[in-house]
Design a protein around this motif. Structure first.
Motif, PDB file in Angstrom:
ATOM      1  N   UNK A 121       0.784  -1.140   0.005  1.00  0.00           N
ATOM      2  CA  UNK A 121       0.055  -0.034  -0.014  1.00  0.00           C
ATOM      3  C   UNK A 121       0.830   1.152   0.037  1.00  0.00           C
ATOM      4  N   UNK A 122       0.908   2.124  -1.057  1.00  0.00           N
ATOM      5  CA  UNK A 122       1.385   3.473  -0.905  1.00  0.00           C
ATOM      6  C   UNK A 122       0.673   4.388  -0.373  1.00  0.00           C
ATOM      7  N   UNK A 123       1.443   5.355   0.249  1.00  0.00           N
ATOM      8  CA  UNK A 123       0.668   6.297   0.963  1.00  0.00           C
ATOM      9  C   UNK A 123       1.590   7.670   0.703  1.00  0.00           C
ATOM     10  N   UNK A 130      -4.139   6.512 -11.700  1.00  0.00           N
ATOM     11  CA  UNK A 130      -4.226   8.041 -11.133  1.00  0.00           C
ATOM     12  C   UNK A 130      -4.239   8.216  -9.750  1.00  0.00           C
ATOM     13  N   UNK A 131      -4.905   7.385  -9.047  1.00  0.00           N
ATOM     14  CA  UNK A 131      -5.472   7.439  -7.802  1.00  0.00           C
ATOM     15  C   UNK A 131      -4.222   7.298  -6.645  1.00  0.00           C
ATOM     16  N   UNK A 132      -3.361   6.421  -7.315  1.00  0.00           N
ATOM     17  CA  UNK A 132      -1.948   6.241  -6.470  1.00  0.00           C
ATOM     18  C   UNK A 132      -1.128   7.360  -6.554  1.00  0.00           C
ATOM     19  N   UNK A 145     -14.783   9.037  -5.007  1.00  0.00           N
ATOM     20  CA  UNK A 145     -15.480   9.153  -3.897  1.00  0.00           C
ATOM     21  C   UNK A 145     -14.918   8.195  -3.044  1.00  0.00           C
ATOM     22  N   UNK A 146     -15.369   7.875  -1.790  1.00  0.00           N
ATOM     23  CA  UNK A 146     -15.314   6.918  -1.131  1.00  0.00           C
ATOM     24  C   UNK A 146     -15.632   5.609  -1.628  1.00  0.00           C
ATOM     25  N   UNK A 147     -14.858   4.441  -1.235  1.00  0.00           N
ATOM     26  CA  UNK A 147     -15.110   3.295  -1.992  1.00  0.00           C
ATOM     27  C   UNK A 147     -14.175   3.241  -3.384  1.00  0.00           C
ATOM     28  N   UNK A 148     -13.777   4.566  -3.816  1.00  0.00           N
ATOM     29  CA  UNK A 148     -13.312   4.297  -5.149  1.00  0.00           C
ATOM     30  C   UNK A 148     -11.928   4.029  -5.416  1.00  0.00           C
ATOM     31  N   UNK A 149     -11.066   3.686  -4.443  1.00  0.00           N
ATOM     32  CA  UNK A 149      -9.829   3.593  -4.535  1.00  0.00           C
ATOM     33  C   UNK A 149      -9.463   2.527  -3.511  1.00  0.00           C
ATOM     34  N   UNK A 150      -8.172   2.015  -3.550  1.00  0.00           N
ATOM     35  CA  UNK A 150      -7.715   1.086  -2.298  1.00  0.00           C
ATOM     36  C   UNK A 150      -7.784   1.364  -1.003  1.00  0.00           C
ATOM     37  N   UNK A 151      -7.932   0.304   0.065  1.00  0.00           N
ATOM     38  CA  UNK A 151      -7.861   0.507   1.195  1.00  0.00           C
ATOM     39  C   UNK A 151      -6.441   1.013   1.660  1.00  0.00           C
ATOM     40  N   UNK A 188       3.460   9.117   2.391  1.00  0.00           N
ATOM     41  CA  UNK A 188       4.769   9.317   2.945  1.00  0.00           C
ATOM     42  C   UNK A 188       5.885   8.703   1.602  1.00  0.00           C
ATOM     43  N   UNK A 189       5.237   8.292   0.620  1.00  0.00           N
ATOM     44  CA  UNK A 189       6.220   7.750  -0.633  1.00  0.00           C
ATOM     45  C   UNK A 189       6.342   8.603  -1.501  1.00  0.00           C
ATOM     46  N   UNK A 190       7.374   8.458  -2.472  1.00  0.00           N
ATOM     47  CA  UNK A 190       7.384   9.231  -3.629  1.00  0.00           C
ATOM     48  C   UNK A 190       7.020   8.204  -4.895  1.00  0.00           C
ATOM     49  N   UNK A 191       6.196   8.484  -5.449  1.00  0.00           N
ATOM     50  CA  UNK A 191       5.589   7.615  -6.352  1.00  0.00           C
ATOM     51  C   UNK A 191       6.792   7.215  -7.414  1.00  0.00           C
ATOM     52  N   UNK A 192       7.393   7.963  -7.976  1.00  0.00           N
ATOM     53  CA  UNK A 192       8.661   7.463  -8.827  1.00  0.00           C
ATOM     54  C   UNK A 192       9.512   6.586  -8.278  1.00  0.00           C
TER      55      UNK A 192
END
Length: 220
Positions: A14-16, A43-45, A128-134, A18-22
């Motif tokens: 799970x990426x948050x 895109x959401x990540x 909206x909520x439930x639209x991406x990862x937990x 706190x992470x750099x996507x690249x």
């Protein structure tokens, strides 16, 4: 002989924010990317790693948002008061209300899409909520900031032919959010139509399209 086109979903933790996507993509794709490949990210990540999300309980819902959300189809991310309010907070409440009214009038005269055209870039990008990862399924996630610039940075860092940030879902919708130079985004987006991204338990928000350069040259 031309190399075969192949889509390879890449699992991550799970990426948050706190992470750099690249850096995350570089870590999880180590040894998997070639110079002819296209690297795609959901895109959401990208947005989550940029901190572009809000919790519904932190929103102050206006009467205007409660009214406007009723005119959005139930399956849309803006159909809830929280989703609509999050859009109004970034694009302006009167702009959104006007765009919604214009979209309604436009449909009467056979012209669709005016709401998404005039409501601001986030109109089509908010999940909206439930639209991406937990655990971010409890949050409203905006679209990523500077997606084209981010895609270009991904390409330059990863040494691949190109990079793309895409909005893909299980309803056979695949849309380019950002793409690096030299990549024909609409052509690439069609390859993602079956949604190789897994934003839930699969945790595969990255996808490598192997040998994409040859595919693009052949289909140009």
């Amino acid at each position: 002989m031309a190399e075969e086109l192949e889509l390879i979903p890449v699992p991550t933790r799970i990426l948050t924010d706190k992470d750099d996507i690249i850096e995350a993509i570089e870590h999880y794709t180590e040894g998997k990317i070639g110079p002819d490949d296209l690297v795609c990210s959901a895109e959401s990540v990208v947005a989550i790693t940029q901190g572009r999300y809000v919790r519904p309980e932190d929103l102050e819902i206006s009467c205007l948002a409660q009214l406007c959300c009723r005119f959005i189809p139930d399956y849309g991310s803006l159909a809830s008061p929280h989703g609509m309010q999050s859009l109004m907070n970034v694009e302006g409440k009167w702009r959104v209300a006007f765009a919604l009214f214009a979209g309604f009038v436009g449909k009467i005269f056979g012209q669709s899409g005016l709401f998404y055209k005039w409501g601001g870039e986030q109109t089509a990008m908010i999940d909206d909520v439930t639209g991406t990862m937990p655990p971010f399924d409890k949050c409203i996630v905006y679209g990523p900031g500077d997606p084209y610039g981010m895609a270009q940075k991904m390409k330059d860092k990863l040494g691949c032919f190109g990079a793309m940030i895409a909005d893909v879902n299980d309803l056979k919708r695949s849309r380019v959010v950002g793409v690096s130079s030299g990549v024909k985004g609409e052509l690439a987006a069609k390859l993602l139509i079956d949604n190789p991204f897994g934003n839930a338990s699969q945790k595969t928000p990255i996808c490598i399209i192997k040998n994409y350069r040859q595919y693009q040259e052949k289909n140009s």
